[in-house]
Design a protein around this motif. Sequence first.
Motif, PDB file in Angstrom:
ATOM      1  N   ASN A   1      45.513  42.670  34.593  1.00 58.96           N
ATOM      2  CA  ASN A   1      45.262  43.451  33.365  1.00 58.96           C
ATOM      3  C   ASN A   1      44.606  42.598  32.295  1.00 58.96           C
ATOM      4  O   ASN A   1      43.704  43.057  31.588  1.00 58.96           O
ATOM      5  N   ARG A   2      45.054  41.339  32.200  1.00 58.78           N
ATOM      6  CA  ARG A   2      44.418  40.445  31.222  1.00 58.78           C
ATOM      7  C   ARG A   2      42.969  40.201  31.612  1.00 58.78           C
ATOM      8  O   ARG A   2      42.079  40.194  30.752  1.00 58.78           O
ATOM      9  N   TRP A   3      42.730  39.976  32.888  1.00 57.81           N
ATOM     10  CA  TRP A   3      41.360  39.708  33.329  1.00 57.81           C
ATOM     11  C   TRP A   3      40.440  40.915  33.111  1.00 57.81           C
ATOM     12  O   TRP A   3      39.271  40.752  32.761  1.00 57.81           O
ATOM     13  N   LEU A   4      40.967  42.103  33.302  1.00 53.45           N
ATOM     14  CA  LEU A   4      40.126  43.289  33.092  1.00 53.45           C
ATOM     15  C   LEU A   4      39.691  43.386  31.633  1.00 53.45           C
ATOM     16  O   LEU A   4      38.550  43.731  31.341  1.00 53.45           O
ATOM     17  N   LYS A   5      40.582  43.010  30.720  1.00 52.25           N
ATOM     18  CA  LYS A   5      40.205  42.980  29.292  1.00 52.25           C
ATOM     19  C   LYS A   5      39.114  41.934  29.046  1.00 52.25           C
ATOM     20  O   LYS A   5      38.149  42.178  28.326  1.00 52.25           O
ATOM     21  N   ILE A   6      39.310  40.745  29.634  1.00 53.55           N
ATOM     22  CA  ILE A   6      38.347  39.645  29.442  1.00 53.55           C
ATOM     23  C   ILE A   6      36.982  40.035  30.001  1.00 53.55           C
ATOM     24  O   ILE A   6      35.942  39.883  29.345  1.00 53.55           O
ATOM     25  N   VAL A   7      37.001  40.548  31.223  1.00 48.72           N
ATOM     26  CA  VAL A   7      35.739  40.905  31.891  1.00 48.72           C
ATOM     27  C   VAL A   7      35.015  42.015  31.132  1.00 48.72           C
ATOM     28  O   VAL A   7      33.795  41.946  30.939  1.00 48.72           O
TER      29      VAL A   7
ATOM     30  N   GLU B   1      36.843  31.692  35.620  1.00 53.34           N
ATOM     31  CA  GLU B   1      37.755  30.943  36.495  1.00 53.34           C
ATOM     32  C   GLU B   1      39.114  31.631  36.452  1.00 53.34           C
ATOM     33  O   GLU B   1      39.794  31.635  35.422  1.00 53.34           O
ATOM     34  N   LEU B   2      39.509  32.208  37.586  1.00 54.63           N
ATOM     35  CA  LEU B   2      40.602  33.176  37.594  1.00 54.63           C
ATOM     36  C   LEU B   2      41.986  32.613  37.304  1.00 54.63           C
ATOM     37  O   LEU B   2      42.843  33.317  36.779  1.00 54.63           O
ATOM     38  N   TYR B   3      42.228  31.350  37.655  1.00 44.88           N
ATOM     39  CA  TYR B   3      43.586  30.836  37.466  1.00 44.88           C
ATOM     40  C   TYR B   3      43.592  29.331  37.625  1.00 44.88           C
ATOM     41  O   TYR B   3      43.380  28.811  38.722  1.00 44.88           O
ATOM     42  N   ASN B   4      43.836  28.631  36.541  1.00 43.43           N
ATOM     43  CA  ASN B   4      43.867  27.175  36.604  1.00 43.43           C
ATOM     44  C   ASN B   4      45.109  26.679  37.345  1.00 43.43           C
ATOM     45  O   ASN B   4      46.225  27.079  37.042  1.00 43.43           O
ATOM     46  N   GLU B   5      44.904  25.818  38.315  1.00 42.78           N
ATOM     47  CA  GLU B   5      45.973  25.104  39.017  1.00 42.78           C
ATOM     48  C   GLU B   5      47.157  25.980  39.435  1.00 42.78           C
ATOM     49  O   GLU B   5      48.273  25.829  38.910  1.00 42.78           O
ATOM     50  N   PRO B   6      46.937  26.873  40.427  1.00 45.54           N
ATOM     51  CA  PRO B   6      48.077  27.597  40.997  1.00 45.54           C
ATOM     52  C   PRO B   6      49.129  26.577  41.454  1.00 45.54           C
ATOM     53  O   PRO B   6      48.770  25.544  42.008  1.00 45.54           O
ATOM     54  N   PRO B   7      50.409  26.840  41.212  1.00 44.93           N
ATOM     55  CA  PRO B   7      51.435  25.829  41.482  1.00 44.93           C
ATOM     56  C   PRO B   7      51.706  25.624  42.976  1.00 44.93           C
ATOM     57  O   PRO B   7      50.957  26.117  43.816  1.00 44.93           O
ATOM     58  N   ARG B   8      52.795  24.900  43.265  1.00 45.47           N
ATOM     59  CA  ARG B   8      53.219  24.750  44.671  1.00 45.47           C
ATOM     60  C   ARG B   8      53.804  26.082  45.101  1.00 45.47           C
ATOM     61  O   ARG B   8      54.994  26.327  44.972  1.00 45.47           O
ATOM     62  N   ILE B   9      52.916  26.930  45.560  1.00 43.42           N
ATOM     63  CA  ILE B   9      53.265  28.306  45.901  1.00 43.42           C
ATOM     64  C   ILE B   9      52.851  28.515  47.353  1.00 43.42           C
ATOM     65  O   ILE B   9      51.948  27.831  47.838  1.00 43.42           O
ATOM     66  N   ASP B  10      53.517  29.417  48.060  1.00 48.86           N
ATOM     67  CA  ASP B  10      53.122  29.720  49.442  1.00 48.86           C
ATOM     68  C   ASP B  10      51.624  30.059  49.444  1.00 48.86           C
ATOM     69  O   ASP B  10      51.198  30.978  48.746  1.00 48.86           O
TER      70      ASP B  10
ATOM     71  N   ASP C   1      46.776  36.119  48.611  1.00 47.51           N
ATOM     72  CA  ASP C   1      46.947  37.550  48.387  1.00 47.51           C
ATOM     73  C   ASP C   1      46.734  37.876  46.900  1.00 47.51           C
ATOM     74  O   ASP C   1      46.044  38.848  46.558  1.00 47.51           O
ATOM     75  N   ALA C   2      47.308  37.050  46.023  1.00 50.93           N
ATOM     76  CA  ALA C   2      47.142  37.261  44.576  1.00 50.93           C
ATOM     77  C   ALA C   2      45.669  37.133  44.190  1.00 50.93           C
ATOM     78  O   ALA C   2      45.129  37.964  43.444  1.00 50.93           O
TER      79      ALA C   2
ATOM     80  N   VAL D   1      40.359  39.407  42.530  1.00 50.08           N
ATOM     81  CA  VAL D   1      38.919  39.592  42.796  1.00 50.08           C
ATOM     82  C   VAL D   1      38.595  41.069  42.994  1.00 50.08           C
ATOM     83  O   VAL D   1      37.628  41.597  42.420  1.00 50.08           O
ATOM     84  N   THR D   2      39.403  41.749  43.785  1.00 50.89           N
ATOM     85  CA  THR D   2      39.167  43.170  44.082  1.00 50.89           C
ATOM     86  C   THR D   2      39.155  44.007  42.802  1.00 50.89           C
ATOM     87  O   THR D   2      38.281  44.860  42.600  1.00 50.89           O
ATOM     88  N   ALA D   3      40.121  43.738  41.914  1.00 48.74           N
ATOM     89  CA  ALA D   3      40.203  44.497  40.658  1.00 48.74           C
ATOM     90  C   ALA D   3      38.997  44.219  39.768  1.00 48.74           C
ATOM     91  O   ALA D   3      38.404  45.148  39.191  1.00 48.74           O
ATOM     92  N   ILE D   4      38.609  42.950  39.660  1.00 53.28           N
ATOM     93  CA  ILE D   4      37.470  42.589  38.805  1.00 53.28           C
ATOM     94  C   ILE D   4      36.178  43.190  39.344  1.00 53.28           C
ATOM     95  O   ILE D   4      35.339  43.690  38.581  1.00 53.28           O
ATOM     96  N   ARG D   5      36.020  43.150  40.653  1.00 52.24           N
ATOM     97  CA  ARG D   5      34.769  43.652  41.255  1.00 52.24           C
ATOM     98  C   ARG D   5      34.569  45.157  41.065  1.00 52.24           C
ATOM     99  O   ARG D   5      33.450  45.644  41.182  1.00 52.24           O
ATOM    100  N   LYS D   6      35.619  45.875  40.755  1.00 49.30           N
ATOM    101  CA  LYS D   6      35.461  47.315  40.486  1.00 49.30           C
ATOM    102  C   LYS D   6      34.669  47.541  39.209  1.00 49.30           C
ATOM    103  O   LYS D   6      34.036  48.581  39.042  1.00 49.30           O
ATOM    104  N   ILE D   7      34.724  46.545  38.297  1.00 46.33           N
ATOM    105  CA  ILE D   7      33.977  46.729  37.043  1.00 46.33           C
ATOM    106  C   ILE D   7      32.846  45.717  36.853  1.00 46.33           C
ATOM    107  O   ILE D   7      31.972  45.921  36.034  1.00 46.33           O
TER     108      ILE D   7
END
Length: 343
Positions: free
Chosen positions: A114-120, A134-143, A149-150, A155-161
């Motif tokens: 939602n934040r990215w859609l406002k920015i875009v 740049e969608l997300y600085n330094e994703p943490p130690r995450i699976d 998936d995130a 990307v999918t949401a941004i590409r719609k607009i």
Amino acid sequence: MKQVRSLAFKRAQSLDHGISISWLEQTWVKQTFAEEDLKKSDLELLKKLGFKSIRLPVAFGWFEEQHVPDEEVFRRIDQVVKLCHDYGFKLVIDYHYGKLNDTNYLVETPIIINRWLKIVKHYIHTGANDVFFELYNEPPRIDPKVWKDAAYNMVTAIRKIDKKHTLIIGASNYNSIYELSRFVRLADDNIIYTFHFYEPFFFTHQGAAWVGDQVATTGVSFPYNAENFPALNPKARGTAGELNYNKYNKDGNEQSINDKLQIVKDWATKYDVPILCGEYGVYNKYADLDSRCRYIKAVRIALKRLNIPGMLWDYSGSFSLFTGKPAMNTLPTCMKEAIGFVR
């Protein structure tokens, strides 16, 4: 699609000779907006020094939590967009300090989207050759699967607009080169893959309090020199810092930098995708100036040899290239050489 990908390659190269300007991500500064804005004189200095692109990290989520109106945040970024346009700089708008983790991603990902859609929507009319997201600085130690998936959903949401702007995405474990080398590229062709390079971390982050005891050993020079190598700080015993201390005679040299950067270059070649070194630099409180200069020069030359565009961290913070307020006379001679400044 080949045309789209070749455009992404071209745009990635246009980001070379870049630098981050830390300011709108400094959540620890009580009044971030009270700090001085970026000025024409800053752009003139960066232009003179040969920089061609600027990365602007912004703590979007933090501003929202502080109830700072979107208009106020955008007004500051708009000023930077205009200055970059006027002085011919490419600009990366970077989403800094997200809260995504393994347990909250189902709730957090839609918030980020939602934040990215406002920015875009706000920046959709900017030139796609000039402004990057740049969608997300330094994703943490995450699976890594959770992160992929995130990222896919963002990307999918941004590409719609917006199909035109090039998106920049890195891997988990803080934009690690190793995680990127295991990442499977996304289907979208208009993406640049980013990584951050602070290897060897034992040298680049020596004494950085926010990292913890593993970097407690200071007085580490680059390259490794047995004659002046400090004793291990007792606080670092039993941490990754002790392991890194024992390996520094192998890691603290130009060859090791080249070998590690080759890992991401090989990955990019395998998938035929553009890559970007979105950050490299040295914390400047404890590392000696000559070592910092030698390190930055070694990384810059290695990136150039591998044809990987690079962006320094940073302009005026605790990794600053300057010895005082940014100005030509506070840039040491060895740092001018390190960044490839030609008079």
